[in-house]
Design a protein around this motif. Structure first.
Motif, PDB file in Angstrom:
ATOM      1  N   GLU A 165       0.693  -1.218  -0.044  1.00  0.00           N
ATOM      2  CA  GLU A 165      -0.168  -0.211   0.034  1.00  0.00           C
ATOM      3  C   GLU A 165       0.789   1.103  -0.060  1.00  0.00           C
ATOM      4  OE1 GLU A 165      -3.092  -0.020  -0.691  1.00  0.00           O
ATOM      5  OE2 GLU A 165      -3.395  -2.246  -0.581  1.00  0.00           O
ATOM      6  N   GLN A 166       2.023   1.135   0.496  1.00  0.00           N
ATOM      7  CA  GLN A 166       3.120   2.455   0.479  1.00  0.00           C
ATOM      8  C   GLN A 166       3.796   2.179  -0.665  1.00  0.00           C
ATOM      9  OE1 GLN A 166       4.704   1.541   4.535  1.00  0.00           O
ATOM     10  NE2 GLN A 166       3.255   2.925   5.406  1.00  0.00           N
ATOM     11  N   GLU A 167       3.638   1.396  -1.561  1.00  0.00           N
ATOM     12  CA  GLU A 167       4.157   1.208  -2.977  1.00  0.00           C
ATOM     13  C   GLU A 167       5.772   0.930  -2.596  1.00  0.00           C
ATOM     14  OE1 GLU A 167       3.430   4.635  -5.451  1.00  0.00           O
ATOM     15  OE2 GLU A 167       1.195   4.368  -5.361  1.00  0.00           O
ATOM     16  N   ASN A 168       6.293   0.191  -1.598  1.00  0.00           N
ATOM     17  CA  ASN A 168       7.275  -0.358  -1.491  1.00  0.00           C
ATOM     18  C   ASN A 168       7.435  -1.867  -1.879  1.00  0.00           C
ATOM     19  OD1 ASN A 168       9.901  -1.030  -0.494  1.00  0.00           O
ATOM     20  ND2 ASN A 168       9.793  -0.059   1.397  1.00  0.00           N
ATOM     21  N   PHE A 169       7.380  -1.898  -3.279  1.00  0.00           N
ATOM     22  CA  PHE A 169       6.756  -3.479  -3.540  1.00  0.00           C
ATOM     23  C   PHE A 169       8.151  -4.334  -3.380  1.00  0.00           C
ATOM     24  CE2 PHE A 169       4.679  -0.362  -6.489  1.00  0.00           C
ATOM     25  CZ  PHE A 169       3.264  -0.674  -5.972  1.00  0.00           C
ATOM     26  N   GLU A 170       9.333  -3.953  -3.186  1.00  0.00           N
ATOM     27  CA  GLU A 170      10.261  -5.017  -3.200  1.00  0.00           C
ATOM     28  C   GLU A 170      10.219  -5.667  -1.474  1.00  0.00           C
ATOM     29  OE1 GLU A 170      15.169  -5.065  -2.568  1.00  0.00           O
ATOM     30  OE2 GLU A 170      14.351  -3.727  -4.254  1.00  0.00           O
ATOM     31  N   LYS A 171       9.919  -4.549  -0.688  1.00  0.00           N
ATOM     32  CA  LYS A 171       9.524  -5.188   0.718  1.00  0.00           C
ATOM     33  C   LYS A 171       8.529  -5.935   0.798  1.00  0.00           C
ATOM     34  CE  LYS A 171      12.733  -2.037   3.219  1.00  0.00           C
ATOM     35  NZ  LYS A 171      12.825  -1.177   4.514  1.00  0.00           N
ATOM     36  N   ALA A 172       7.558  -5.369   0.164  1.00  0.00           N
ATOM     37  CA  ALA A 172       6.273  -6.104   0.087  1.00  0.00           C
ATOM     38  C   ALA A 172       6.325  -7.601  -0.387  1.00  0.00           C
ATOM     39  CB  ALA A 172       5.301  -5.413  -1.108  1.00  0.00           C
ATOM     40  N   ALA A 173       6.984  -7.633  -1.643  1.00  0.00           N
ATOM     41  CA  ALA A 173       7.455  -9.272  -2.157  1.00  0.00           C
ATOM     42  C   ALA A 173       8.242 -10.192  -1.347  1.00  0.00           C
ATOM     43  CB  ALA A 173       8.164  -8.939  -3.526  1.00  0.00           C
ATOM     44  N   ASP A 174       9.219  -9.518  -0.428  1.00  0.00           N
ATOM     45  CA  ASP A 174       9.820 -10.249   0.544  1.00  0.00           C
ATOM     46  C   ASP A 174       8.680 -10.583   1.703  1.00  0.00           C
ATOM     47  OD1 ASP A 174      12.300 -11.251   1.839  1.00  0.00           O
ATOM     48  OD2 ASP A 174      11.804  -9.686   3.506  1.00  0.00           O
ATOM     49  N   GLU A 175       8.107  -9.936   2.265  1.00  0.00           N
ATOM     50  CA  GLU A 175       6.969 -10.003   3.316  1.00  0.00           C
ATOM     51  C   GLU A 175       5.926 -11.034   3.142  1.00  0.00           C
ATOM     52  OE1 GLU A 175       7.563  -9.634   6.413  1.00  0.00           O
ATOM     53  OE2 GLU A 175       9.123  -7.992   6.465  1.00  0.00           O
ATOM     54  N   LEU A 176       5.378 -10.862   1.808  1.00  0.00           N
ATOM     55  CA  LEU A 176       4.450 -11.721   1.213  1.00  0.00           C
ATOM     56  C   LEU A 176       4.825 -13.087   1.201  1.00  0.00           C
ATOM     57  CD1 LEU A 176       2.523  -9.210  -0.971  1.00  0.00           C
ATOM     58  CD2 LEU A 176       1.468  -9.942   1.281  1.00  0.00           C
ATOM     59  N   THR A 177       6.329 -13.281   0.600  1.00  0.00           N
ATOM     60  CA  THR A 177       6.957 -14.410   0.441  1.00  0.00           C
ATOM     61  C   THR A 177       6.887 -15.186   1.575  1.00  0.00           C
ATOM     62  OG1 THR A 177       7.885 -13.622  -1.493  1.00  0.00           O
ATOM     63  CG2 THR A 177       8.822 -15.643  -0.530  1.00  0.00           C
ATOM     64  N   ARG A 178       7.292 -14.522   2.570  1.00  0.00           N
ATOM     65  CA  ARG A 178       7.485 -15.182   3.865  1.00  0.00           C
ATOM     66  C   ARG A 178       6.353 -15.738   4.520  1.00  0.00           C
ATOM     67  NH1 ARG A 178      12.283 -13.075   6.846  1.00  0.00           N
ATOM     68  NH2 ARG A 178      13.655 -11.917   5.232  1.00  0.00           N
ATOM     69  N   ALA A 179       5.159 -14.946   4.363  1.00  0.00           N
ATOM     70  CA  ALA A 179       3.760 -15.250   4.741  1.00  0.00           C
ATOM     71  C   ALA A 179       3.504 -16.487   4.028  1.00  0.00           C
ATOM     72  CB  ALA A 179       2.792 -14.115   4.410  1.00  0.00           C
ATOM     73  N   TYR A 180       3.567 -16.477   2.819  1.00  0.00           N
ATOM     74  CA  TYR A 180       3.221 -17.553   1.898  1.00  0.00           C
ATOM     75  C   TYR A 180       4.235 -19.017   2.253  1.00  0.00           C
ATOM     76  CZ  TYR A 180       2.908 -20.879  -2.040  1.00  0.00           C
ATOM     77  OH  TYR A 180       2.628 -21.808  -2.891  1.00  0.00           O
ATOM     78  N   MET A 181       5.347 -18.855   2.579  1.00  0.00           N
ATOM     79  CA  MET A 181       6.218 -19.699   3.067  1.00  0.00           C
ATOM     80  C   MET A 181       5.859 -20.408   4.388  1.00  0.00           C
ATOM     81  SD  MET A 181       8.019 -20.324   0.447  1.00  0.00           S
ATOM     82  CE  MET A 181       9.524 -21.225   0.917  1.00  0.00           C
ATOM     83  N   GLY A 182       5.358 -19.608   5.406  1.00  0.00           N
ATOM     84  CA  GLY A 182       4.834 -19.838   6.683  1.00  0.00           C
ATOM     85  C   GLY A 182       3.566 -20.464   6.637  1.00  0.00           C
ATOM     86  N   ALA A 183       2.574 -20.084   5.736  1.00  0.00           N
ATOM     87  CA  ALA A 183       1.140 -20.493   5.906  1.00  0.00           C
ATOM     88  C   ALA A 183       0.538 -21.163   4.961  1.00  0.00           C
ATOM     89  CB  ALA A 183       0.434 -19.495   6.474  1.00  0.00           C
ATOM     90  N   GLY A 184       1.250 -20.970   3.560  1.00  0.00           N
ATOM     91  CA  GLY A 184       0.674 -21.302   2.284  1.00  0.00           C
ATOM     92  C   GLY A 184      -0.263 -20.160   1.658  1.00  0.00           C
TER      93      GLY A 184
END
Length: 140
Positions: free
Chosen positions: A100-119
């Protein structure tokens, strides 16, 4: 360190009241219950595990109100508390807030972590744009 039974009971009661209010749609009053619970923690409140879930609850209210800066601060505080590392839900919200803050690199990193942890299931209750964004960054 552990909280006294009475303090822990008071905090959990306030948080349950906050949860019920938020679920009923009274986000502001629910947030006030969470803040009251946070204020019951001893000094250096970030050292207490309860602070983690209280900050998450407050951050969720701000997220739902689209107060993304305040939500980000709450989730940033949550990652300073115990039992926060590797928490898929915290990573999900941080990823959404970075997006939402248009920080897409960090968004991708955090969303990947969420996906890796919970599917993929962790993405199912929120706007599909976050999962669609993640799919442009990793293979799901």
């Amino acid at each position: 360190m552990q909280l006294s039974d009475s303090t822990y009971s008071e905090i959990t009661t306030l948080c349950k009241q906050g949860d019920a209010l938020v679920e009923a749609g009274d986000l502001d009053l629910g947030k006030q219950k969470y803040i009251s619970a946070l204020r019951l923690l001893p000094e250096n409140h970030r050292e207490w595990e309860a602070a983690t879930w209280i900050y998450v609850a407050i951050g969720d209210v701000h997220y739902r109100l689209q107060n993304y800066d305040k939500a980000f601060k709450c989730f940033f505080n949550a990652v300073q508390c115990p039992k926060r590392l590797g928490n898929p839900y915290i990573h999900l919200r941080l990823g959404q807030l970075h997006y939402e803050q248009e920080n897409f690199e960090k968004a991708a990193d955090e969303l990947t972590r969420a996906y890796m942890g919970a599917g993929i299931d962790i993405f199912m209750e929120d706007d599909p744009k976050y999962l669609e964004f993640l799919e442009t960054n990793i293979e799901i």
